[in-house]
Design a protein around this motif. Structure first.
Motif, PDB file in Angstrom:
ATOM      1  N   GLU A  10       0.818  -1.209   0.000  1.00 30.56           N
ATOM      2  CA  GLU A  10       0.000   0.000   0.000  1.00 30.56           C
ATOM      3  C   GLU A  10       0.856   1.264   0.000  1.00 30.56           C
ATOM      4  O   GLU A  10       0.420   2.317  -0.429  1.00 30.56           O
ATOM      5  N   LEU A  11       2.063   1.151   0.501  1.00 33.11           N
ATOM      6  CA  LEU A  11       2.946   2.319   0.598  1.00 33.11           C
ATOM      7  C   LEU A  11       3.741   2.547  -0.693  1.00 33.11           C
ATOM      8  O   LEU A  11       4.339   3.599  -0.873  1.00 33.11           O
ATOM      9  N   HIS A  12       3.746   1.587  -1.600  1.00 35.40           N
ATOM     10  CA  HIS A  12       4.515   1.711  -2.843  1.00 35.40           C
ATOM     11  C   HIS A  12       3.847   2.732  -3.759  1.00 35.40           C
ATOM     12  O   HIS A  12       2.617   2.752  -3.874  1.00 35.40           O
ATOM     13  N   PRO A  13       4.633   3.607  -4.426  1.00 34.93           N
ATOM     14  CA  PRO A  13       4.028   4.640  -5.277  1.00 34.93           C
ATOM     15  C   PRO A  13       3.197   4.087  -6.456  1.00 34.93           C
ATOM     16  O   PRO A  13       2.343   4.787  -6.967  1.00 34.93           O
ATOM     17  N   ARG A  17      -2.034   2.789  -8.547  1.00 33.12           N
ATOM     18  CA  ARG A  17      -2.242   2.668 -10.002  1.00 33.12           C
ATOM     19  C   ARG A  17      -2.621   1.241 -10.373  1.00 33.12           C
ATOM     20  O   ARG A  17      -3.529   1.011 -11.158  1.00 33.12           O
ATOM     21  N   TRP A  18      -1.869   0.282  -9.813  1.00 38.46           N
ATOM     22  CA  TRP A  18      -2.149  -1.132 -10.092  1.00 38.46           C
ATOM     23  C   TRP A  18      -3.557  -1.494  -9.607  1.00 38.46           C
ATOM     24  O   TRP A  18      -4.321  -2.154 -10.316  1.00 38.46           O
ATOM     25  N   LEU A  19      -3.896  -1.035  -8.402  1.00 34.54           N
ATOM     26  CA  LEU A  19      -5.201  -1.346  -7.823  1.00 34.54           C
ATOM     27  C   LEU A  19      -6.331  -0.754  -8.668  1.00 34.54           C
ATOM     28  O   LEU A  19      -7.312  -1.446  -8.961  1.00 34.54           O
ATOM     29  N   SER A  20      -6.199   0.496  -9.088  1.00 30.48           N
ATOM     30  CA  SER A  20      -7.271   1.098  -9.887  1.00 30.48           C
ATOM     31  C   SER A  20      -7.366   0.431 -11.259  1.00 30.48           C
ATOM     32  O   SER A  20      -8.463   0.249 -11.783  1.00 30.48           O
ATOM     33  N   THR A  21      -6.233   0.012 -11.838  1.00 24.12           N
ATOM     34  CA  THR A  21      -6.247  -0.723 -13.110  1.00 24.12           C
ATOM     35  C   THR A  21      -7.000  -2.038 -12.931  1.00 24.12           C
ATOM     36  O   THR A  21      -7.861  -2.388 -13.737  1.00 24.12           O
ATOM     37  N   THR A  22      -6.668  -2.770 -11.864  1.00 19.45           N
ATOM     38  CA  THR A  22      -7.317  -4.045 -11.569  1.00 19.45           C
ATOM     39  C   THR A  22      -8.822  -3.846 -11.417  1.00 19.45           C
ATOM     40  O   THR A  22      -9.619  -4.604 -11.979  1.00 19.45           O
ATOM     41  N   GLN A  23      -9.224  -2.813 -10.692  1.00 18.02           N
ATOM     42  CA  GLN A  23     -10.640  -2.556 -10.437  1.00 18.02           C
ATOM     43  C   GLN A  23     -11.396  -2.194 -11.722  1.00 18.02           C
ATOM     44  O   GLN A  23     -12.464  -2.735 -11.979  1.00 18.02           O
ATOM     45  N   LEU A  43      -6.315  -6.708 -17.667  1.00 15.27           N
ATOM     46  CA  LEU A  43      -4.968  -6.702 -17.102  1.00 15.27           C
ATOM     47  C   LEU A  43      -4.470  -8.130 -17.319  1.00 15.27           C
ATOM     48  O   LEU A  43      -5.066  -9.072 -16.809  1.00 15.27           O
ATOM     49  N   SER A  44      -3.422  -8.292 -18.137  1.00 15.95           N
ATOM     50  CA  SER A  44      -2.970  -9.632 -18.502  1.00 15.95           C
ATOM     51  C   SER A  44      -2.568 -10.430 -17.264  1.00 15.95           C
ATOM     52  O   SER A  44      -2.095  -9.858 -16.281  1.00 15.95           O
ATOM     53  N   PRO A  45      -2.754 -11.755 -17.319  1.00 13.46           N
ATOM     54  CA  PRO A  45      -2.418 -12.605 -16.170  1.00 13.46           C
ATOM     55  C   PRO A  45      -0.963 -12.432 -15.703  1.00 13.46           C
ATOM     56  O   PRO A  45      -0.689 -12.494 -14.512  1.00 13.46           O
ATOM     57  N   GLU A  46      -0.045 -12.158 -16.644  1.00 13.39           N
ATOM     58  CA  GLU A  46       1.363 -12.007 -16.245  1.00 13.39           C
ATOM     59  C   GLU A  46       1.634 -10.696 -15.501  1.00 13.39           C
ATOM     60  O   GLU A  46       2.717 -10.518 -14.952  1.00 13.39           O
ATOM     61  N   LEU A  47       0.652  -9.787 -15.474  1.00 11.59           N
ATOM     62  CA  LEU A  47       0.797  -8.539 -14.711  1.00 11.59           C
ATOM     63  C   LEU A  47      -0.250  -8.442 -13.594  1.00 11.59           C
ATOM     64  O   LEU A  47      -0.389  -7.398 -12.966  1.00 11.59           O
ATOM     65  N   ALA A  48      -0.986  -9.525 -13.373  1.00 16.31           N
ATOM     66  CA  ALA A  48      -2.095  -9.498 -12.411  1.00 16.31           C
ATOM     67  C   ALA A  48      -1.643  -9.349 -10.960  1.00 16.31           C
ATOM     68  O   ALA A  48      -2.334  -8.738 -10.158  1.00 16.31           O
ATOM     69  N   SER A  49      -0.460  -9.865 -10.616  1.00 18.68           N
ATOM     70  CA  SER A  49       0.011  -9.675  -9.236  1.00 18.68           C
ATOM     71  C   SER A  49       0.774  -8.346  -9.173  1.00 18.68           C
ATOM     72  O   SER A  49       1.445  -7.968 -10.135  1.00 18.68           O
ATOM     73  N   PHE A  50       0.647  -7.664  -8.050  1.00 21.11           N
ATOM     74  CA  PHE A  50       1.328  -6.370  -7.912  1.00 21.11           C
ATOM     75  C   PHE A  50       2.835  -6.513  -8.105  1.00 21.11           C
ATOM     76  O   PHE A  50       3.460  -5.689  -8.760  1.00 21.11           O
ATOM     77  N   VAL A  57       6.690  -2.674 -15.073  1.00 23.92           N
ATOM     78  CA  VAL A  57       6.550  -1.253 -15.424  1.00 23.92           C
ATOM     79  C   VAL A  57       7.728  -0.393 -14.953  1.00 23.92           C
ATOM     80  O   VAL A  57       8.024   0.623 -15.572  1.00 23.92           O
ATOM     81  N   THR A  58       8.431  -0.816 -13.902  1.00 23.90           N
ATOM     82  CA  THR A  58       9.571  -0.014 -13.434  1.00 23.90           C
ATOM     83  C   THR A  58      10.779  -0.147 -14.368  1.00 23.90           C
ATOM     84  O   THR A  58      11.649   0.705 -14.351  1.00 23.90           O
TER      85      THR A  58
END
Length: 161
Positions: A10-13, A17-23, A43-50, A57-58
């Motif tokens: 939750e503290l990661h910048p 973004r990931w959470l809102s994309t998932t939602q 959101l592709s399965p290979e990017l589904a986990s944070f 993306v980094t």
């Protein structure tokens, strides 16, 4: 009052973004679902986990989460490897599909009552780069698309339907 327990992510910048994309891709109750999940944007399965999302993306070119936005290169495709890039906010706005708000059918094409003509325009980074007055809506759209192509701009090319 007890403080909420945090788990680290939750503290990661990038977490919000990931959470809102998932939602917006997966939750039919999300207010943006109709523009994403309902249109088949996933959101592709290979990017589904944070963790996987963050690792991917980094390492993309121009990674700068404070000053840039994560953009889908092809708006018809989902959040998947090879379709994501970091861009300025103006580049992302230029790449948006037509919202359907207002009376205009196409982004950057409008009816000018004082000219009694169609006007094509291209805006980017706060500047008007192109304006052309045309007799038909189709001619205005073609002129706008041509300008975008010739100047290699990040704007979406729109089809006349």
């Amino acid at each position: 009052p007890m403080s909420k327990k945090r788990y680290g992510n939750e503290l990661h910048p990038l977490y919000s973004r990931w959470l809102s994309t998932t939602q917006r891709c997966n939750n039919p109750n999300n207010c943006n679902y109709r523009n994403y999940g309902a249109r088949g944007i996933t959101l592709s399965p290979e990017l589904a986990s944070f963790t996987d999302y963050c690792a991917y993306v980094t390492q993309l070119p121009d990674y700068a989460p404070v000053t840039k936005s994560l953009d889908r290169i092809d708006n018809a495709r989902g959040y998947e490897k090879g379709n994501l890039r970091w861009v300025s906010y103006s580049a992302q706005i230029a790449n948006q599909r037509f919202s359907g708000k207002g009376t205009n059918r196409f982004t950057g094409v409008s009816w000018a009552t004082h000219h009694q003509r169609w006007v094509a325009s291209v805006h980017y980074e706060g500047k008007t780069l192109f304006t052309k007055v045309c007799l038909t809506e189709q001619a205005a759209l073609q002129a706008r698309n041509q300008y975008i192509i010739e100047h290699n701009l990040p704007h979406t090319i729109q089809a006349y339907e």
